[in-house]
Design an enzyme around this catalytic site. Structure first.
Site, PDB file in Angstrom:
ATOM      1  N   LYS A  45       6.454   3.159   3.725  1.00  0.00           N
ATOM      2  CA  LYS A  45       6.456   3.505   2.297  1.00  0.00           C
ATOM      3  C   LYS A  45       6.134   2.276   1.457  1.00  0.00           C
ATOM      4  O   LYS A  45       6.478   1.157   1.826  1.00  0.00           O
ATOM      5  CB  LYS A  45       7.847   4.055   1.945  1.00  0.00           C
ATOM      6  CG  LYS A  45       7.905   4.712   0.603  1.00  0.00           C
ATOM      7  CD  LYS A  45       9.063   5.678   0.508  1.00  0.00           C
ATOM      8  CE  LYS A  45       9.188   6.194  -0.914  1.00  0.00           C
ATOM      9  NZ  LYS A  45       7.940   6.793  -1.433  1.00  0.00           N
ATOM     10  N   CYS A 130      -2.290   4.611  -6.496  1.00  0.00           N
ATOM     11  CA  CYS A 130      -1.230   5.592  -6.671  1.00  0.00           C
ATOM     12  C   CYS A 130      -1.412   6.281  -8.018  1.00  0.00           C
ATOM     13  O   CYS A 130      -1.385   5.630  -9.062  1.00  0.00           O
ATOM     14  CB  CYS A 130       0.141   4.947  -6.611  1.00  0.00           C
ATOM     15  SG  CYS A 130       1.450   6.152  -6.791  1.00  0.00           S
ATOM     16  N   THR A 193      -4.268  10.539  -2.726  1.00  0.00           N
ATOM     17  CA  THR A 193      -4.208  11.908  -3.254  1.00  0.00           C
ATOM     18  C   THR A 193      -5.145  12.112  -4.446  1.00  0.00           C
ATOM     19  O   THR A 193      -5.489  11.164  -5.153  1.00  0.00           O
ATOM     20  CB  THR A 193      -2.782  12.239  -3.712  1.00  0.00           C
ATOM     21  OG1 THR A 193      -2.353  11.226  -4.632  1.00  0.00           O
ATOM     22  CG2 THR A 193      -1.828  12.290  -2.541  1.00  0.00           C
ATOM     23  N   GLY A 244      -5.028  15.581   4.609  1.00  0.00           N
ATOM     24  CA  GLY A 244      -4.928  16.928   5.164  1.00  0.00           C
ATOM     25  C   GLY A 244      -5.008  17.033   6.669  1.00  0.00           C
ATOM     26  O   GLY A 244      -5.211  18.115   7.202  1.00  0.00           O
TER      27      GLY A 244
END
Lengths: 303, 258
Positions: A45, A130, A193, A244
């Site tokens: 993380k 991010c 993302t 994905g």
């Protein structure tokens, strides 16, 4: 397993599968399910200088074949990660990729310099993309000049190779990739993302407290494949592909697009065993395709 | 905590859009305790992608069965409601730290306060408390008469009061009003329900020992994704946190910010 081993800058991996940063905590939760040494590597993380609580809840929302998250880089802070999380991970013989984030250049430099000296950190993943952190992220990850300047500065202080995690939320991802390669990046991680949103039709308000979030899961796989396909033809540094991935067949598709290893993200939330399952299943798919070693597939769709 | 394919033994509606689902699978059942939850995959494919957290309402270790009660309304829970007896679902569990039984000694009175779909985990809790010789009093709040379930089952275990917002069943009003009106006496509180109800309980009984079960949107359910965190009370730095999925879902009154 020799059909699966992979050598990338800083990373000597027994197989090309790693959990993606932000989707695996620091490994402790998944260690309750299986031996972490089954993994090729672990991307932990994101670490920031300071302890971060992150964004208000709700922080996740579901979409068709995907999820939106706006966690906001919650983490215990650099010192705690060095003293606790990385020390705990030392019991496993598995290379660690330290994802680092910040809101200003100095933050990135401080985290990179210190965390790269940890004995089990074999590479840094520079998180310039991010989408959930208002005061940073986007600025670094969407401007080639700023991204390359930051890459250069982090490279100067890092004791280990630096992978730059690219944002898909740009007009021209090839331009970004080339810019950070020229700045000295040892590799790329892609994609992060996609910025997305859901609205509660009864409340007439965004579902996420943060408004926007990052879309992940099978829904974004075609975007990741397309971008890796484009970028891998324009750069000569390796790509950690993600977006994905949930099956061995997905891994093959990423390799054919041009990735040299693959990170599994959201799928860990659905099936905690997804990484070891994919690793065990890969030889079957290689047999079906008549491939001896998985590295033969890298860029196979355009080479 | 394990991942197990469990067979549906029974699925039936017990109130308006509320279903009782009985799952068979010995291994997971043996690990489960009151107040814990399951993370259920409602489809084979990727849409919907995430599992659904559903609290455990009853544990039958002899039969190897777990009963869960859920409200269908969203896409995922509507799909779960269509599943029939004999079908198999992937279940991750048991998850979270449930209600501790140690805090109420034999002969003491436990007040169990439930709101809507927060009522189910109180049933197994009540069974266990009664087994320990604790006297249980239940106050269960629902929107209206069509939402009420398990009234008789709770009555078999102890005094039970039903509150409905529209007064169509039991007493009209909130659970707090019922507790006040009936002047209920108790030693400990156990509660699960909507956050405003939990807040009201915390405000009304700040000095009582009690436990609240929280709800939040979850990603992984096992503590890895940091989606379901909450602030800890009395933390000026605002950086301390608890994960509802693994540190909770049950917290002591006053432990976390509601």
């Amino acid at each position: 397993m020799s059909r699966l081993n992979m050598e990338l800058p800083g990373l000597s991996m027994r197989n090309p599968i790693m959990p993606a940063s932000g989707c695996f905590g620091f490994g402790k939760e998944y260690a309750k399910f299986y031996d972490l040494e089954k993994l090729g590597a672990i991307a932990i993380k994101a670490a920031t200088v300071e302890t971060r609580f992150g964004n208000p809840t709700p922080r996740v929302a579901e979409t068709s074949s995907g999820m939106l998250n706006a966690i906001g880089l919650q983490n215990p802070g650099l010192e705690s990660i060095l003293a606790n999380e990385l020390v705990w991970l030392e019991q496993y013989e598995v290379p660690i990729i330290a994802n680092i984030a910040g809101t200003k250049t100095e933050d990135y430099i401080e985290v990179a310099e210190k965390i790269s000296k940890a004995k089990n950190v074999h590479a840094i993943e520079l998180n310039i993309s991010c989408p959930n952190v208002k005061e940073g992220g986007i600025t670094f990850g969407t401007n080639p000049k700023i991204a390359s300047d930051l890459t250069r500065l982090v490279k100067e202080v890092s004791s280990v190779p630096v992978y730059v995690k690219l944002s898909p939320n740009v007009t021209d991802i090839v331009e970004m990739a080339v810019a950070v390669e020229e700045a000295g990046a040892d590799g790329l991680s892609m994609i992060n993302t996609l910025l997305g949103m859901r609205i509660d039709i009864k409340k007439r308000r965004p579902v996420l407290a943060n408004g926007f979030g990052g879309l992940s899961g099978p829904a974004i796989k075609p975007v990741a494949i397309r971008m890796i396909h484009q970028v891998s033809q324009a750069v000569s540094i390796p790509i950690i592909g993600m977006g994905g991935v949930s099956t061995a067949e997905d891994v093959i598709e990423f390799f054919l697009a041009g990735a040299s290893c693959v990170a599994v993200g959201t799928a860990n939330f659905v099936d905690p065993f997804v990484c070891p399952t994919i690793i065990e299943d890969l030889p079957r798919v290689l047999n079906e395709l008549g491939v001896d070693h998985i590295s033969e597939l890298i860029g196979g769709s355009w080479k | 905590m394990i991942l197990e394919n469990m067979e549906i033994c029974q699925q039936q509606p017990i109130a308006s859009n509320v279903y009782e689902l009985v799952l068979k699978g010995q291994e997971l059942v043996n690990l489960a305790s009151q107040g814990q939850f399951l993370h259920v995959k409602v489809s084979e494919g990727t849409d919907p992608l995430l599992r659904r957290p559903i609290s455990i309402a009853k544990i039958d270790q002899d039969k190897g069965e777990l009963t869960v009660i859920y409200r269908a309304g969203g896409r995922g829970t509507n799909m779960l409601a269509l599943k029939q007896k004999g079908e198999v679902v992937s279940v991750l569990g048991p998850l979270g730290n449930g209600f501790s039984l140690e805090e109420t000694s034999k002969g003491a009175i436990a007040l169990l306060i439930g709101g809507g779909i927060g009522v189910p985990p109180l049933y197994e809790l009540s069974l266990q408390l009664v087994k320990r010789g604790v006297k249980v009093v239940h106050v269960l709040g629902f929107a209206g008469s069509s939402d009420v379930f398990y009234e008789e089952k709770f009555m078999e275990l102890g005094e039970t009061y039903i509150a409905t917002m529209d007064g169509s069943h039991g007493e009209k009003g909130t659970v707090i009003e019922i507790i006040d009106n009936k002047q209920l006496l108790f030693d400990t509180i156990y509660s699960c329900g909507p956050t405003p109800m939990l807040k009201a309980i915390e405000t009304a009984f700040p000095d009582k020992k009690g436990f609240l079960s929280l709800e939040e949107r979850m990603g992984c359910g096992i503590g890895a994704c940091f989606a379901c965190v909450c602030h800890v009370k009395d933390d000026p730095t605002k950086t301390a946190y608890k994960k509802i999925c693994t540190d909770g879902p049950v917290f002591a009154i006053g432990e976390v910010e509601l």
